[in-house]
Scaffold this active site. Structure first.
Site, mmCIF file in Angstrom:
data_model
loop_
_atom_site.group_PDB
_atom_site.id
_atom_site.type_symbol
_atom_site.label_atom_id
_atom_site.label_comp_id
_atom_site.label_asym_id
_atom_site.label_seq_id
_atom_site.Cartn_x
_atom_site.Cartn_y
_atom_site.Cartn_z
ATOM 1 N N TYR A 54 0.746 -1.347 -0.063
ATOM 2 C CA TYR A 54 0.015 0.002 0.113
ATOM 3 C C TYR A 54 0.977 1.280 0.066
ATOM 4 O O TYR A 54 1.427 1.621 0.966
ATOM 5 C CB TYR A 54 -0.965 -0.165 1.300
ATOM 6 N N HIS A 137 0.270 -12.422 1.014
ATOM 7 C CA HIS A 137 -0.353 -11.265 0.296
ATOM 8 C C HIS A 137 -0.500 -11.757 -1.144
ATOM 9 O O HIS A 137 0.521 -11.786 -1.798
ATOM 10 C CB HIS A 137 0.167 -9.967 0.430
#
Length: 312
Positions: A54, A137
């Site tokens: 992010y 992830h």
């Protein structure tokens, strides 16, 4: 239902997802990010979801700055492994984060060494000595390495007490279900696959988690925004919604309006109706959005409306 394995980890029904605070789709200043986090804290949110991905580390740094000085046992931090940030030059962020650093690039790495390095660098950005939950992830094209290297590395870090719980976070349910059935993970984060518009996870993942006592975090309850505001041009799963999806969302909106309920309230509450789901992870940008989401979570919704929505 088996008791969740991660029951000792502080959760709550609503978690703040930090991707928007790292400039997802539009820039966010340090001040707005701090105000968002402060409003969430004041509203009782104690679960924060972040990742190196992010904003190429920006989300972790901003979250860490906010948490500095707060009692460490009063909140839960979820971060992720599988993408390393390495020196490099990028003309722009290809992942859609505006304002992300341009002197680093993301490199997929699900090796044991990559996992340990990723977590160590996340701790440095966060300014913490431990994270509560570490997730593999988006290993969609990397199952063999994820299950053969990343998972054992995380299990070892869990045994050492570096993390309290481990799991995986993805935008699909099939591979997450394999993780639940074939490994000893504690929690999953499934994004966009258990919503009013897409209930894929109800068929495989949620029953498996209930049987194994694996906690479930549901992200993407608004399916990239369409279930918050189904107007023409709305995003669905990170892309412009096609006409059929938009029509279905607008039908849901009309139905909710007939009961005096915002569609967004039904969207954010829907995942929490399943007994396997621990919390909803909502991306928020600005103190106003935080207050709105907290209010949506408390909006009364009748059993009659829920039954009607099931048929759409």
């Amino acid at each position: 239902m088996t008791a969740p394995r991660w029951a000792g980890v502080r959760a709550g029904r609503l978690a703040l997802g930090t991707a928007p605070l790292a400039g997802l789709y539009e820039p966010v200043s340090d001040a707005v990010a701090a105000a968002t986090l402060s409003a969430a804290w004041d509203g009782g949110v104690r679960l924060f979801d972040t990742a190196p991905h992010y904003g190429a580390g920006l989300a972790e740094r901003r979250l860490g700055e906010f948490l500095r000085g707060l009692p460490r046992d009063d909140y839960t931090v979820v971060t992720k492994v599988g993408r390393l940030l390495v020196p490099g030059r990028a003309a722009h962020d290809e992942e859609g984060f505006v304002g992300a650093p341009r002197d680093v690039v993301r490199v997929r790495d699900y090796s044991a060494d990559g996992v340990r390095r990723s977590l160590a660098e996340s701790l440095e950005r966060l300014g913490l000595d431990r994270v509560d939950v570490a997730l593999i992830h988006d290993p969609d094209e990397h199952w063999a390495e994820a299950v053969g290297a990343a998972y054992p590395a995380l299990a070892g870090l869990r045994d050492e007490g570096v993390v309290r719980a481990i799991g995986a976070g993805m935008n699909q349910s099939a591979m997450l279900t394999r993780f639940v059935r074939e490994t000893d993970i504690d929690v999953v984060l499934v994004a966009g696959r258990y919503t009013l518009l897409d209930r894929e996870a109800a068929a495989d993942l949620l029953p498996a988690c209930g049987q194994r006592g694996v906690g479930v975090l549901v992200g993407g309850a608004f399916n990239s925004g369409i279930l918050a505001d189904p107007r023409p041009g709305a995003r669905y799963n990170y892309a412009p919604a096609d006409p059929a999806v938009l029509a279905r969302a607008r039908a849901m909106q009309r139905l909710c309006a007939a009961y005096g309920v915002p569609l967004a309230a039904a969207a954010v509450q829907f995942p929490l109706r399943h007994p396997a789901v621990s919390a909803v992870v909502a991306g928020m940008r600005g103190a106003g959005e935080v207050r709105e989401d907290l209010a949506l979570l408390e909006t009364p919704i009748s059993a009659e409306l829920w039954t009607a929505l099931e048929d759409l």
